[in-house]
Design an enzyme around this catalytic site. Structure first.
Site, mmCIF file in Angstrom:
data_model
loop_
_atom_site.group_PDB
_atom_site.id
_atom_site.type_symbol
_atom_site.label_atom_id
_atom_site.label_comp_id
_atom_site.label_asym_id
_atom_site.label_seq_id
_atom_site.Cartn_x
_atom_site.Cartn_y
_atom_site.Cartn_z
ATOM 1 C CG ASN A 10 -4.663 4.580 8.870
ATOM 2 O OD1 ASN A 10 -5.369 5.288 8.136
ATOM 3 N ND2 ASN A 10 -3.485 4.338 9.684
ATOM 4 C CG HIS A 29 -0.132 -6.167 5.046
ATOM 5 N ND1 HIS A 29 -0.095 -6.145 6.490
ATOM 6 C CD2 HIS A 29 0.037 -4.884 4.587
ATOM 7 C CE1 HIS A 29 -0.277 -4.704 6.252
ATOM 8 N NE2 HIS A 29 0.438 -4.493 5.531
ATOM 9 C CB CYS A 87 1.560 1.571 9.228
ATOM 10 S SG CYS A 87 -0.147 0.848 8.992
ATOM 11 C CD GLN A 144 -6.794 -0.053 7.845
ATOM 12 O OE1 GLN A 144 -7.431 -1.228 7.850
ATOM 13 N NE2 GLN A 144 -5.641 -0.738 7.740
ATOM 14 C CB THR A 189 11.178 -9.834 -11.584
ATOM 15 O OG1 THR A 189 12.751 -9.314 -12.992
ATOM 16 C CG2 THR A 189 11.006 -11.125 -11.580
ATOM 17 N N GLY A 206 1.208 -1.298 -0.089
ATOM 18 C CA GLY A 206 -0.226 0.123 -0.291
ATOM 19 C C GLY A 206 0.873 1.422 0.321
ATOM 20 C CB THR A 207 3.677 2.565 1.893
ATOM 21 O OG1 THR A 207 3.296 1.661 3.192
ATOM 22 C CG2 THR A 207 5.092 3.381 1.884
HETATM 23 N N1 PLP Z 1 -3.069 3.192 3.548
HETATM 24 C C1 PLP Z 1 -3.730 2.932 4.899
HETATM 25 C C2 PLP Z 1 -4.550 3.509 5.287
HETATM 26 C C3 PLP Z 1 -3.278 1.776 5.685
HETATM 27 O O1 PLP Z 1 -4.162 1.372 6.664
HETATM 28 C C4 PLP Z 1 -1.329 0.896 5.843
HETATM 29 C C5 PLP Z 1 -1.317 0.166 5.858
HETATM 30 O O2 PLP Z 1 -1.280 0.438 7.417
HETATM 31 C C6 PLP Z 1 -1.303 1.331 3.934
HETATM 32 C C7 PLP Z 1 -1.741 2.485 3.834
HETATM 33 C C8 PLP Z 1 0.635 1.382 3.929
HETATM 34 O O3 PLP Z 1 0.212 -0.096 3.642
HETATM 35 P P1 PLP Z 1 1.413 -1.100 3.617
HETATM 36 O O4 PLP Z 1 0.981 -1.901 4.327
HETATM 37 O O5 PLP Z 1 0.907 -2.203 2.797
HETATM 38 O O6 PLP Z 1 2.388 -0.645 3.046
#
Ligand code: PLP
Length: 389
Positions: A155, A205, A328, A183, A241, A75-76
Protein backbone atom coordinates in the site's frame (compact mmCIF):
# COMPACT_ATOMS: atom_id res chain seq x y z
CA UNK A 1 -20.92 17.89 8.03
CA UNK A 2 -18.25 20.08 6.48
CA UNK A 3 -17.92 19.73 2.74
CA UNK A 4 -14.32 19.51 1.58
CA UNK A 5 -12.78 21.95 -0.83
CA UNK A 6 -12.58 20.55 -4.32
CA UNK A 7 -8.99 19.37 -4.33
CA UNK A 8 -7.54 17.27 -7.13
CA UNK A 9 -7.55 13.90 -5.42
CA UNK A 10 -4.33 11.90 -5.81
CA UNK A 11 -4.49 9.72 -2.69
CA UNK A 12 -6.42 6.75 -4.03
CA UNK A 13 -4.36 4.23 -2.06
CA UNK A 14 -5.72 5.77 1.14
CA UNK A 15 -9.29 5.56 -0.10
CA UNK A 16 -11.09 5.90 -3.40
CA UNK A 17 -14.05 8.21 -3.95
CA UNK A 18 -17.41 6.45 -3.92
CA UNK A 19 -18.56 5.60 -7.44
CA UNK A 20 -21.93 7.20 -8.25
CA UNK A 21 -23.31 3.83 -9.32
CA UNK A 22 -22.34 2.38 -5.95
CA UNK A 23 -23.99 5.24 -4.11
CA UNK A 24 -27.19 4.65 -6.06
CA UNK A 25 -27.26 0.97 -5.04
CA UNK A 26 -26.57 1.89 -1.40
CA UNK A 27 -29.35 4.46 -1.33
CA UNK A 28 -31.73 1.93 -2.82
CA UNK A 29 -30.77 -0.52 -0.13
CA UNK A 30 -31.08 2.01 2.70
CA UNK A 31 -34.44 3.23 1.44
CA UNK A 32 -35.93 -0.02 0.22
CA UNK A 33 -34.76 -2.77 2.56
CA UNK A 34 -36.18 -3.01 6.07
CA UNK A 35 -35.51 -6.53 7.19
CA UNK A 36 -32.74 -8.29 9.05
CA UNK A 37 -31.06 -10.71 6.62
CA UNK A 38 -31.45 -13.48 9.19
CA UNK A 39 -35.24 -13.07 9.48
CA UNK A 40 -37.60 -15.58 7.89
CA UNK A 41 -40.19 -13.15 6.51
CA UNK A 42 -40.22 -11.45 3.13
CA UNK A 43 -38.41 -8.24 4.24
CA UNK A 44 -35.69 -10.47 5.73
CA UNK A 45 -35.48 -12.49 2.55
CA UNK A 46 -35.11 -9.34 0.47
CA UNK A 47 -32.20 -8.14 2.62
CA UNK A 48 -30.65 -11.60 2.48
CA UNK A 49 -30.97 -11.62 -1.27
CA UNK A 50 -29.13 -8.29 -1.49
CA UNK A 51 -26.29 -9.67 0.67
CA UNK A 52 -26.08 -12.86 -1.39
CA UNK A 53 -26.06 -10.94 -4.66
CA UNK A 54 -23.13 -8.91 -3.35
CA UNK A 55 -21.38 -12.07 -2.18
CA UNK A 56 -21.57 -13.45 -5.73
CA UNK A 57 -20.08 -10.28 -7.17
CA UNK A 58 -17.22 -10.12 -4.65
CA UNK A 59 -16.51 -13.83 -5.19
CA UNK A 60 -16.47 -13.35 -8.96
CA UNK A 61 -13.93 -10.52 -8.69
CA UNK A 62 -11.35 -12.95 -7.27
CA UNK A 63 -12.46 -16.21 -8.92
CA UNK A 64 -13.94 -17.64 -5.71
CA UNK A 65 -17.23 -19.39 -4.88
CA UNK A 66 -19.74 -17.24 -2.99
CA UNK A 67 -19.62 -19.62 0.01
CA UNK A 68 -15.94 -18.76 0.42
CA UNK A 69 -16.60 -15.05 1.03
CA UNK A 70 -17.00 -13.75 4.60
CA UNK A 71 -18.13 -10.12 4.88
CA UNK A 72 -16.29 -8.03 7.47
CA UNK A 73 -16.15 -4.40 8.56
CA UNK A 74 -13.19 -3.80 6.24
CA UNK A 75 -9.70 -4.84 5.27
CA UNK A 76 -8.35 -4.51 8.79
CA UNK A 77 -10.84 -6.96 10.22
CA UNK A 78 -10.30 -9.34 7.31
CA UNK A 79 -6.53 -9.30 7.93
CA UNK A 80 -6.99 -9.76 11.70
CA UNK A 81 -9.41 -12.62 11.13
CA UNK A 82 -6.99 -14.34 8.77
CA UNK A 83 -3.82 -14.01 10.84
CA UNK A 84 -5.31 -14.63 14.27
CA UNK A 85 -7.97 -17.00 12.99
CA UNK A 86 -5.57 -19.24 11.06
CA UNK A 87 -3.07 -19.33 13.93
CA UNK A 88 -5.68 -20.13 16.56
CA UNK A 89 -7.22 -22.86 14.41
CA UNK A 90 -3.85 -24.53 13.73
CA UNK A 91 -3.01 -27.89 15.33
CA UNK A 92 -1.51 -27.47 18.85
CA UNK A 93 2.09 -28.17 17.77
CA UNK A 94 2.11 -25.39 15.22
CA UNK A 95 3.19 -22.18 16.96
CA UNK A 96 5.24 -20.43 14.30
CA UNK A 97 4.33 -17.84 11.67
CA UNK A 98 6.15 -16.23 8.75
CA UNK A 99 5.13 -12.63 8.08
CA UNK A 100 6.80 -10.06 5.85
CA UNK A 101 8.17 -6.81 7.24
CA UNK A 102 6.24 -4.74 4.72
CA UNK A 103 2.72 -5.79 5.72
CA UNK A 104 0.00 -3.28 6.46
CA UNK A 105 -0.38 -2.69 10.23
CA UNK A 106 -3.57 -4.78 10.11
CA UNK A 107 -1.37 -7.84 9.51
CA UNK A 108 1.73 -6.63 11.31
CA UNK A 109 -0.07 -5.87 14.57
CA UNK A 110 -1.95 -9.16 14.39
CA UNK A 111 1.46 -10.85 14.10
CA UNK A 112 2.64 -8.99 17.19
CA UNK A 113 -0.46 -10.18 19.01
CA UNK A 114 0.47 -13.73 18.07
CA UNK A 115 3.91 -13.16 19.60
CA UNK A 116 2.20 -11.98 22.80
CA UNK A 117 0.20 -15.22 22.74
CA UNK A 118 3.40 -17.26 22.62
CA UNK A 119 3.80 -17.80 18.88
CA UNK A 120 7.20 -17.31 17.29
CA UNK A 121 7.11 -15.03 14.26
CA UNK A 122 9.79 -14.92 11.57
CA UNK A 123 9.67 -11.36 10.23
CA UNK A 124 10.77 -11.70 6.64
CA UNK A 125 12.82 -8.91 5.10
CA UNK A 126 12.58 -7.47 1.58
CA UNK A 127 15.04 -6.22 -1.00
CA UNK A 128 15.61 -2.56 -1.87
CA UNK A 129 12.53 -2.60 -4.10
CA UNK A 130 10.33 -3.86 -1.27
CA UNK A 131 9.99 -7.37 -2.67
CA UNK A 132 10.15 -10.62 -0.68
CA UNK A 133 12.66 -13.19 -1.93
CA UNK A 134 10.88 -16.48 -2.67
CA UNK A 135 13.95 -18.54 -1.67
CA UNK A 136 14.26 -16.80 1.70
CA UNK A 137 10.53 -17.24 2.22
CA UNK A 138 10.69 -20.99 1.56
CA UNK A 139 13.70 -21.32 3.85
CA UNK A 140 11.70 -19.68 6.67
CA UNK A 141 8.87 -22.24 6.47
CA UNK A 142 9.05 -24.96 9.13
CA UNK A 143 7.28 -28.12 10.22
CA UNK A 144 5.58 -26.14 12.98
CA UNK A 145 4.56 -23.14 10.84
CA UNK A 146 0.89 -22.35 11.44
CA UNK A 147 0.60 -19.72 8.72
CA UNK A 148 2.49 -17.38 6.41
CA UNK A 149 1.35 -13.92 5.32
CA UNK A 150 2.69 -11.80 2.48
CA UNK A 151 0.61 -9.09 0.86
CA UNK A 152 -0.29 -9.15 -2.85
CA UNK A 153 0.78 -5.55 -3.40
CA UNK A 154 2.14 -2.97 -0.99
CA UNK A 155 0.00 0.00 0.00
CA UNK A 156 2.93 2.39 0.40
CA UNK A 157 5.41 1.76 -2.40
CA UNK A 158 3.16 -0.30 -4.69
CA UNK A 159 5.51 -3.26 -5.16
CA UNK A 160 3.82 -6.48 -6.21
CA UNK A 161 4.96 -9.61 -4.41
CA UNK A 162 5.55 -13.02 -6.04
CA UNK A 163 2.44 -14.36 -4.27
CA UNK A 164 1.90 -17.15 -6.78
CA UNK A 165 5.28 -18.70 -5.92
CA UNK A 166 4.91 -18.07 -2.19
CA UNK A 167 1.40 -19.51 -2.01
CA UNK A 168 2.50 -22.56 -4.01
CA UNK A 169 5.42 -23.18 -1.62
CA UNK A 170 2.96 -23.12 1.29
CA UNK A 171 0.38 -25.29 -0.48
CA UNK A 172 3.05 -27.97 -1.13
CA UNK A 173 3.78 -28.09 2.61
CA UNK A 174 0.18 -27.84 3.82
CA UNK A 175 0.80 -24.44 5.43
CA UNK A 176 -2.03 -21.86 5.22
CA UNK A 177 -1.03 -18.74 3.27
CA UNK A 178 -2.73 -15.37 3.72
CA UNK A 179 -2.48 -12.60 1.13
CA UNK A 180 -3.68 -9.07 1.77
CA UNK A 181 -5.10 -8.09 -1.61
CA UNK A 182 -6.69 -4.85 -0.41
CA UNK A 183 -4.63 -2.71 -2.80
CA UNK A 184 -4.37 -5.27 -5.58
CA UNK A 185 -8.03 -6.18 -6.09
CA UNK A 186 -9.61 -4.09 -8.81
CA UNK A 187 -6.18 -2.99 -10.09
CA UNK A 188 -4.47 -6.28 -10.91
CA UNK A 189 -5.99 -9.62 -11.89
CA UNK A 190 -6.46 -11.43 -8.56
CA UNK A 191 -7.58 -15.01 -9.06
CA UNK A 192 -7.65 -17.62 -6.30
CA UNK A 193 -7.97 -20.38 -8.92
CA UNK A 194 -4.51 -19.49 -10.19
CA UNK A 195 -2.86 -18.52 -6.90
CA UNK A 196 -3.36 -21.11 -4.14
CA UNK A 197 -3.88 -18.69 -1.24
CA UNK A 198 -5.81 -20.00 1.77
CA UNK A 199 -7.24 -16.60 2.69
CA UNK A 200 -7.35 -13.24 0.96
CA UNK A 201 -8.30 -9.84 2.43
CA UNK A 202 -10.38 -7.33 0.46
CA UNK A 203 -11.70 -3.85 1.22
CA UNK A 204 -14.55 -2.04 -0.53
CA UNK A 205 -13.22 1.50 -0.17
CA UNK A 206 -10.10 0.81 -2.21
CA UNK A 207 -12.22 -0.01 -5.24
CA UNK A 208 -14.72 2.85 -5.23
CA UNK A 209 -17.03 1.21 -2.69
CA UNK A 210 -17.92 2.41 0.80
CA UNK A 211 -15.60 2.63 3.79
CA UNK A 212 -16.38 0.11 6.52
CA UNK A 213 -17.01 -2.91 4.31
CA UNK A 214 -14.60 -5.67 3.42
CA UNK A 215 -14.33 -9.40 3.02
CA UNK A 216 -12.13 -12.33 3.76
CA UNK A 217 -11.95 -15.06 1.16
CA UNK A 218 -11.55 -18.40 2.98
CA UNK A 219 -10.77 -21.31 0.70
CA UNK A 220 -13.08 -24.26 1.17
CA UNK A 221 -11.68 -26.61 3.82
CA UNK A 222 -9.41 -24.00 5.44
CA UNK A 223 -9.95 -23.71 9.21
CA UNK A 224 -10.27 -20.21 10.64
CA UNK A 225 -11.23 -19.42 14.20
CA UNK A 226 -13.69 -16.47 14.46
CA UNK A 227 -12.84 -13.23 16.25
CA UNK A 228 -16.40 -12.03 16.75
CA UNK A 229 -18.85 -14.37 18.44
CA UNK A 230 -22.62 -14.12 18.49
CA UNK A 231 -25.50 -15.12 16.27
CA UNK A 232 -23.38 -17.16 13.87
CA UNK A 233 -23.82 -15.04 10.74
CA UNK A 234 -21.33 -15.49 7.89
CA UNK A 235 -21.07 -19.24 8.49
CA UNK A 236 -20.11 -18.57 12.10
CA UNK A 237 -16.95 -16.74 11.05
CA UNK A 238 -18.26 -13.23 11.62
CA UNK A 239 -21.28 -12.82 13.85
CA UNK A 240 -23.34 -9.64 13.82
CA UNK A 241 -26.16 -8.34 11.66
CA UNK A 242 -24.75 -7.60 8.24
CA UNK A 243 -24.27 -4.01 7.09
CA UNK A 244 -26.64 -4.58 4.19
CA UNK A 245 -26.28 -1.21 2.45
CA UNK A 246 -22.48 -1.20 2.61
CA UNK A 247 -22.34 -4.82 1.48
CA UNK A 248 -24.67 -4.01 -1.44
CA UNK A 249 -22.37 -1.14 -2.36
CA UNK A 250 -19.33 -3.41 -2.11
CA UNK A 251 -21.05 -5.87 -4.45
CA UNK A 252 -21.70 -3.23 -7.10
CA UNK A 253 -18.17 -1.87 -6.71
CA UNK A 254 -16.74 -5.37 -7.16
CA UNK A 255 -18.88 -6.04 -10.24
CA UNK A 256 -17.81 -2.74 -11.81
CA UNK A 257 -14.15 -3.36 -10.91
CA UNK A 258 -14.24 -6.79 -12.57
CA UNK A 259 -15.81 -5.39 -15.74
CA UNK A 260 -13.63 -2.29 -15.96
CA UNK A 261 -10.35 -3.67 -14.59
CA UNK A 262 -8.33 -3.56 -17.79
CA UNK A 263 -9.57 -0.16 -18.83
CA UNK A 264 -8.95 1.31 -15.36
CA UNK A 265 -5.46 -0.17 -15.11
CA UNK A 266 -4.53 1.06 -18.57
CA UNK A 267 -5.67 4.58 -17.77
CA UNK A 268 -4.02 4.61 -14.35
CA UNK A 269 -0.78 3.39 -15.85
CA UNK A 270 -0.82 6.23 -18.39
CA UNK A 271 -1.46 8.81 -15.68
CA UNK A 272 1.19 7.30 -13.43
CA UNK A 273 3.77 7.21 -16.20
CA UNK A 274 3.06 10.83 -17.00
CA UNK A 275 3.84 11.74 -13.39
CA UNK A 276 6.99 9.61 -13.48
CA UNK A 277 8.14 11.28 -16.70
CA UNK A 278 7.44 14.68 -15.15
CA UNK A 279 9.51 14.10 -12.02
CA UNK A 280 12.32 12.12 -13.66
CA UNK A 281 14.28 15.25 -14.52
CA UNK A 282 13.97 16.72 -11.04
CA UNK A 283 17.14 16.66 -9.00
CA UNK A 284 17.08 14.70 -5.75
CA UNK A 285 13.79 12.95 -6.48
CA UNK A 286 13.86 9.15 -6.42
CA UNK A 287 11.19 6.53 -7.09
CA UNK A 288 10.70 3.90 -4.39
CA UNK A 289 9.34 0.41 -4.98
CA UNK A 290 9.89 -1.95 -7.86
CA UNK A 291 10.30 -0.06 -11.16
CA UNK A 292 8.11 -2.48 -13.13
CA UNK A 293 6.36 -4.92 -10.81
CA UNK A 294 4.21 -2.26 -9.16
CA UNK A 295 0.60 -1.19 -8.86
CA UNK A 296 -0.54 0.71 -11.95
CA UNK A 297 -1.60 3.74 -9.90
CA UNK A 298 1.33 4.19 -7.51
CA UNK A 299 4.14 6.75 -7.53
CA UNK A 300 6.19 6.80 -4.32
CA UNK A 301 8.96 9.36 -4.16
CA UNK A 302 11.75 10.36 -1.83
CA UNK A 303 12.31 14.07 -2.25
CA UNK A 304 15.67 15.10 -0.85
CA UNK A 305 15.78 18.15 1.36
CA UNK A 306 12.03 18.24 1.92
CA UNK A 307 9.94 17.09 4.84
CA UNK A 308 7.02 14.97 3.62
CA UNK A 309 4.36 16.47 5.87
CA UNK A 310 5.33 19.97 4.82
CA UNK A 311 5.14 18.95 1.18
CA UNK A 312 1.72 17.33 1.63
CA UNK A 313 0.36 20.45 3.34
CA UNK A 314 1.92 22.77 0.73
CA UNK A 315 0.39 20.71 -2.08
CA UNK A 316 -2.93 20.66 -0.22
CA UNK A 317 -2.89 24.45 -0.08
CA UNK A 318 -2.32 24.45 -3.85
CA UNK A 319 -5.32 22.14 -4.30
CA UNK A 320 -3.68 18.71 -4.60
CA UNK A 321 -4.30 15.87 -2.13
CA UNK A 322 -1.44 13.35 -1.92
CA UNK A 323 -0.31 10.97 0.83
CA UNK A 324 2.61 11.13 3.21
CA UNK A 325 3.45 7.46 3.53
CA UNK A 326 0.53 5.28 4.51
CA UNK A 327 -2.70 7.00 5.48
CA UNK A 328 -3.78 3.98 7.45
CA UNK A 329 -0.82 4.23 9.77
CA UNK A 330 -0.57 7.98 10.01
CA UNK A 331 -0.99 9.78 13.29
CA UNK A 332 2.21 8.94 15.13
CA UNK A 333 5.40 10.56 13.88
CA UNK A 334 7.33 7.36 13.23
CA UNK A 335 9.31 6.45 10.16
CA UNK A 336 7.49 3.96 7.96
CA UNK A 337 8.60 0.39 8.84
CA UNK A 338 8.07 -0.49 5.17
CA UNK A 339 10.61 2.07 3.99
CA UNK A 340 13.05 1.14 6.75
CA UNK A 341 12.74 -2.54 5.77
CA UNK A 342 13.67 -1.53 2.22
CA UNK A 343 16.86 0.03 3.51
CA UNK A 344 15.91 3.71 3.45
CA UNK A 345 17.23 5.83 6.30
CA UNK A 346 14.89 7.64 8.69
CA UNK A 347 15.54 10.95 7.00
CA UNK A 348 14.68 9.52 3.58
CA UNK A 349 11.56 7.94 5.04
CA UNK A 350 10.42 11.30 6.38
CA UNK A 351 11.06 12.84 2.97
CA UNK A 352 8.79 10.45 1.07
CA UNK A 353 5.39 11.07 -0.46
CA UNK A 354 2.89 8.81 -2.16
CA UNK A 355 0.89 9.92 -5.18
CA UNK A 356 -1.80 7.46 -6.20
CA UNK A 357 -4.04 8.14 -9.17
CA UNK A 358 -7.53 6.78 -9.69
CA UNK A 359 -9.84 5.87 -12.53
CA UNK A 360 -11.37 9.34 -12.71
CA UNK A 361 -8.23 11.47 -12.71
CA UNK A 362 -7.41 13.36 -15.90
CA UNK A 363 -4.22 14.26 -17.74
CA UNK A 364 -4.94 17.93 -17.05
CA UNK A 365 -5.03 17.20 -13.33
CA UNK A 366 -1.73 15.37 -13.54
CA UNK A 367 -0.13 18.23 -15.47
CA UNK A 368 -1.41 20.71 -12.90
CA UNK A 369 -0.04 18.50 -10.16
CA UNK A 370 3.40 18.41 -11.74
CA UNK A 371 3.54 22.20 -11.86
CA UNK A 372 2.41 22.43 -8.22
CA UNK A 373 4.88 19.72 -7.19
CA UNK A 374 7.85 21.53 -8.73
CA UNK A 375 6.75 24.78 -7.13
CA UNK A 376 6.24 23.19 -3.70
CA UNK A 377 9.53 21.28 -3.75
CA UNK A 378 11.47 24.35 -4.89
CA UNK A 379 9.94 26.58 -2.23
CA UNK A 380 10.32 24.06 0.61
CA UNK A 381 13.93 23.42 -0.29
CA UNK A 382 14.62 27.14 -0.08
CA UNK A 383 13.14 27.14 3.41
CA UNK A 384 14.28 23.77 4.62
CA UNK A 385 16.85 23.28 7.36
CA UNK A 386 17.30 19.76 5.96
CA UNK A 387 18.74 21.27 2.81
CA UNK A 388 21.57 22.90 4.73
CA UNK A 389 22.72 19.57 6.15
N1 PLP B 1 -4.40 -3.71 3.90
C1 PLP B 1 -3.91 -2.81 3.04
C2 PLP B 1 -2.83 -3.21 2.09
C3 PLP B 1 -4.41 -1.51 3.02
O1 PLP B 1 -3.92 -0.62 2.17
C4 PLP B 1 -5.45 -1.17 3.93
C5 PLP B 1 -5.98 0.21 4.00
O2 PLP B 1 -5.31 1.16 3.78
C6 PLP B 1 -5.94 -2.14 4.80
C7 PLP B 1 -5.39 -3.41 4.76
C8 PLP B 1 -7.04 -1.86 5.78
O3 PLP B 1 -8.27 -1.78 5.14
P1 PLP B 1 -9.49 -0.98 5.82
O4 PLP B 1 -9.16 0.45 5.71
O5 PLP B 1 -10.68 -1.38 4.99
O6 PLP B 1 -9.61 -1.45 7.22
Amino acid sequence: MTAEKSAVYLDNAATTPLDGRVLEAMLESLEGLRGNPSALHAPGAAAREAVEEAREAVAALVGASPEEIVFTSGGTEADNLAVLGLARAAPPGRRHAVISRVEHPAVREAGRRLEAEGFEVTWLGVDGDGVVDAGAFEAALREDTALAAVMWANNEVGSVQPVEELAAACAERGIPFHADAVQAAGRLPVDVRRVPVSTLALSAHKLYGPQGAGALYVREGVEVSPLILGGGQERGLRSGTENVAAISGFGVAARLAAGELEERARRERELRDRILAGVREMEGVRLNGHPRRRLPNNVHLTVEGVEAEGLVLFLDALGYAVGSGAACSSGGHKASPVLLAMGLGEREAFSSVRITVGKDNTFEEVDGFLTAFRQAVGRLRELSPLQAG
